[in-house]
Scaffold this active site. Structure first.
Site, PDB file in Angstrom:
ATOM      1  N   TYR D  50     -30.004  65.513  39.767  1.00  0.00           N
ATOM      2  CA  TYR D  50     -29.042  65.983  40.764  1.00  0.00           C
ATOM      3  C   TYR D  50     -27.676  66.151  40.111  1.00  0.00           C
ATOM      4  O   TYR D  50     -27.282  65.344  39.261  1.00  0.00           O
ATOM      5  CB  TYR D  50     -28.953  64.999  41.929  1.00  0.00           C
ATOM      6  CG  TYR D  50     -30.181  65.004  42.822  1.00  0.00           C
ATOM      7  CD1 TYR D  50     -30.213  65.736  44.006  1.00  0.00           C
ATOM      8  CD2 TYR D  50     -31.319  64.288  42.466  1.00  0.00           C
ATOM      9  CE1 TYR D  50     -31.331  65.755  44.819  1.00  0.00           C
ATOM     10  CE2 TYR D  50     -32.459  64.293  43.282  1.00  0.00           C
ATOM     11  CZ  TYR D  50     -32.449  65.027  44.455  1.00  0.00           C
ATOM     12  OH  TYR D  50     -33.568  65.039  45.260  1.00  0.00           O
ATOM     13  N   GLU D  51     -26.952  67.187  40.494  1.00  0.00           N
ATOM     14  CA  GLU D  51     -25.698  67.500  39.799  1.00  0.00           C
ATOM     15  C   GLU D  51     -24.649  66.405  39.967  1.00  0.00           C
ATOM     16  O   GLU D  51     -23.678  66.348  39.221  1.00  0.00           O
ATOM     17  CB  GLU D  51     -25.143  68.855  40.256  1.00  0.00           C
ATOM     18  CG  GLU D  51     -24.755  68.916  41.710  1.00  0.00           C
ATOM     19  CD  GLU D  51     -24.395  70.351  42.131  1.00  0.00           C
ATOM     20  OE1 GLU D  51     -24.556  71.279  41.338  1.00  0.00           O
ATOM     21  OE2 GLU D  51     -23.953  70.510  43.285  1.00  0.00           O
ATOM     22  N   SER D  52     -24.877  65.504  40.904  1.00  0.00           N
ATOM     23  CA  SER D  52     -23.947  64.382  41.071  1.00  0.00           C
ATOM     24  C   SER D  52     -24.028  63.418  39.891  1.00  0.00           C
ATOM     25  O   SER D  52     -23.213  62.498  39.796  1.00  0.00           O
ATOM     26  CB  SER D  52     -24.254  63.647  42.378  1.00  0.00           C
ATOM     27  OG  SER D  52     -25.622  63.286  42.422  1.00  0.00           O
TER      28      SER D  52
END
Lengths: 282, 235, 282, 235
Positions: D50-52
């Site tokens: 996830y880009e987080s």
């Protein structure tokens, strides 16, 4: 990724003439892997490391290296590296080409390599004689016009690091001083990680980084494989060995005898440690 | 009062220049000794940053290498080496950086790369390490160097780092500070004088009109210093 | 660094017209600090954030912002930001200038800012219409000639983040999803960190980062100061609130009434939460 | 066999294209649903990024946002957002990236920025987020998009990301794949045909000669899917 023996990993992943980085910033130096490169007689390697110390002195003195890319080469807290000096000053056992950077330049080159960029940018090398002796270019900020340094990214054929542990799937965990180990693995086309132990589960720890199994080509069990460097939480740095290396490495004959006895004529890291114990007892 | 060594005099003199809350980029050897001494005496809040990535280290024993485990265990934060040089040093967060060298010139430029020609060196030295960017990136550079003719030279064999930010050079003879861009002798240690310094300097050394004598190490300073040396002594 | 009240910190450190970043990637969004900016009526702010969500919708709707620098503006998992849209589409309550990037561009701009560099480099923006609408330049690798994107570094006047805790000396510790919080603090001329609690000692934790007190200008106690965002290990994300915001923010009148009731007419984060509880009970 | 929704058909069809060990850059909504479904069915070793900053997340419930705490708690590693985009996405370590959009053209270029002119938009959309570099940096881009005339347009109002790496577009009508650089209908879902797709496409849609019909969701797929939706349903 697979958990394999260190000798198989070196045999399959490292070729003569490769660009190889055995990284580590004082902590977790992959000595066992360096010794296996010597046992298997790798030649013409371009060795990259910010702080080449004893293991690079050994690789250079045993004639494995054609070129060294580095920023500080010494025996930390003790003195010079006699085998490195002998190669540079007298071409023994063979000429050693140097590509010399600053720590900041090497760090930027590692970060760029890990990021898949062809170069890294830093405010550095300015007004030094280094600039004329290494691979560095000047680059202008397209917004402010500021003149900065650009270094080519490190992209080794093989990156080798030592870590505390891995799980059975090959996920790697290291902690303490983490140096540029993550960058060395991510920047390399192939990677080998030696570990102190293989565990069922990587329980999270403060200040730990994890390298997922899918960015590592080989994980190899090598207990005490960082000696004389240390593995935080496993064993301390053998400061006495670094001091002793000063005398061992000073003469070519004594160096060669020591390498034969403790590296060439030992099969692996276990026998290496056994041979050191015997020497102390003798 | 007990005797003391030249190293001890240098460490004490350097430590006195560190103030509470200063953030110091520290190398191994005398700089580490000086910065840790400051923490044990007049500047307990002096922040030690080692290039291995440890920020706010509080070692009990002197490390032999900048990567000793104790530096990480006692640190407020441990960061990667790329982050250390990019976010912390280049980011301009360091007040004082200590440097040593094999050669220094009158402008504070340093050589830690090579003696003799680069391609055919008489002595191949370890190399610049962090020095080139420490010299550029910190506010004040402190140099610690034994005062010898072969070290204090009129011309460097190689310029590893630039002297622009050098504020003080502490030697075993005395203290030099830049005056109008040239290192000038401003103080001598007990038992030395300007002639001692001139004789050990490879250029025509300028001497300050009000040449001071440094304060010898106090008993308290020596006690704190020697308590630290246990491990460092191994080197 | 000093531990001070949030209202004092905002009063002393944030001026009208400042470039301000309240960062956080879904986790640890500094809502309490945003509310204090609204209470104190800051104007003409240039707001920077990768993922502006509810708190930026509130700041924009209350007329605090002149410009927004961002890469994704929405109510995550729910829908658009109605106040942001109203400002851009209809200029209410005032025109909002946009400087729009990609996440990768914003991340590179933050890293460059933290590193004291004037620009960051990435392989990005290529062949998109974004390039023509934002501050990005092309830069050639001095070694390979590869054409890459350069983004100007973020250097806000004030960086504001929320963290789990700080010690009494003002050393800050945060963990979980750490986003770009470290970069936002290090890239800013001044910084404010709100925390869930002040503790005697920051016991080390897996995956935690520590910001030493000497890189932070003000540490402010603001329990539940991230709500409706969350603080890993303290409280969960109030997903219901994000869903409810869709309806609250849709009409200008209801938005203004809500802001008056829960932000403008409350003194601090404690009263904010009390007012929310009363609304639910009513 | 029970009925199923269009979303469920899309999630199932997309999940079937994920194989064991694939590393997927996942956004919220249908992509997250599809990738997590793959992990619960035929590809338990599929890696979710996830880009987080969470790498190898194994959420039990579907996250509402890409930054939910469970994504960090169940991850193999959590890294900063700058590291995620530099070392992991730009570093070329991601096999599959999912993208959605408001508009797509026949070449797979996407618009998630604005409807109407940029300076005077009819609808201001959230913006590109990770899309521009996901579209450049991953090996295979999977697009998931409801099949509507206003979304499948002959000309984008704004090009947010480029279509070069788009390998498949999964819609609620069927599946499109690039053939000679143009998106072509290669399969339709149960109950739809090429006319349904043509009617919902704003350009002259090419249809493959051997147009397939997709396999409806199996009971096992639907069970796994619905077990995941608890939290996601809130959105």
């Amino acid at each position: 990724m697979a958990v394999v023996s260190l000798s198989d990993a070196i045999r399959e992943l490292v070729r003569n003439g490769d660009v190889v980085a055995l990284e580590g910033f004082t902590h977790l130096i992959p000595h066992a892997a360096g010794h296996e490169l010597i046992r298997q007689g790798r030649r013409d390697l371009t060795l990259i490391r910010m702080t080449p110390d004893v293991v690079y002195d050994q690789l250079i003195g045993m004639g494995c290296a054609r070129k060294l890319v580095f920023s500080w080469g010494g025996n930390p807290g003790v003195g010079p590296l006699h085998r490195l000096r002998d190669a540079v000053e007298h071409g023994w056992p063979s000429r050693l080409e140097l590509e010399e950077h600053s720590h900041a330049g090497m760090a930027a080159a590692w970060a760029a390599g890990a990021a898949g960029l062809p170069f890294g940018v830093l405010r550095g090398y300015t007004d030094t004689d280094l600039a004329a002796r290494t691979r560095v270019a000047r680059i202008a900020c397209p917004f402010s016009g500021e003149d900065l340094a650009a270094v080519p990214a490190h992209r080794p054929d093989v990156g080798i690091v030592h870590a505390q542990r891995a799980d059975r799937q090959g996920n790697v965990q290291l902690w303490g001083i983490v140096g540029v180990q993550k960058e060395a693995v991510l920047a390399s086309a192939r990677s080998i990680v030696t570990v102190e132990e293989i565990v069922d589960e990587l329980e999270p720890r403060p200040n730990a980084i994890v390298l997922p199994s899918w960015v590592v080509d080989a994980v190899c069990l090598a207990p005490r494989g960082a000696h004389p460097s240390y593995a935080h939480g496993y064993y301390d740095r053998d400061n006495g060995f670094y001091v002793a290396w000063e005398a061992i490495s000073r003469s070519r004959d004594r160096f060669l005898a020591w390498m034969r006895r403790h590296v060439v004529e030992t099969a692996d890291v276990g026998e290496y440690h056994a041979s050191l114990r015997q020497t102390v007892l003798a | 009062m007990t005797g003391y060594t030249a190293d001890e005099m240098m460490a004490v003199e350097a430590s006195r220049r560190l103030a509470e809350g200063m953030v110091c980029f520290v190398g191994i050897g005398l700089p580490s000794l000086a910065a840790n001494l400051a923490r044990r005496t007049h500047a307990p809040g002096c922040v030690l940053v080692y290039e291995s990535g440890t920020i706010g280290s509080k070692p009990v024993e002197l490390p032999l290498s900048i990567g000793d485990g104790e530096l990480a265990e006692t640190a407020d934060a441990v960061v990667s080496v790329p982050e250390m040089f990019a976010y912390w040093l280049q980011g301009g967060r360091i007040d004082v950086g200590f440097l040593g060298a094999a050669q220094i010139d009158r402008h504070g430029n340093l050589n830690s790369t090579v003696i003799g020609p680069y391609e055919q060196p008489l002595v191949r030295l370890p190399g610049g390490g962090g020095a080139p960017e420490i010299a550029l990136g910190v506010r004040d550079v402190f140099v610690m160097l034994k005062h010898r003719r072969r070290a204090f030279v009129s011309g460097l064999d190689f310029k590893t780092s630039v002297g622009d930010n050098v504020r003080v050079v502490v030697t075993d003879v005395g203290v030099l500070e830049p005056v109008d861009g040239e290192l000038t002798l401003v103080a001598v240690h007990e038992g030395a004088d300007s002639d001692t310094a001139r004789a050990a300097t490879g250029w025509e050394l300028r001497v300050s009109e009000d040449l001071r004598e440094t304060e010898p190490p106090t008993d308290a300073e020596l006690r704190a210093l020697r308590a630290l040396r246990t491990k460092g002594a191994a080197a």
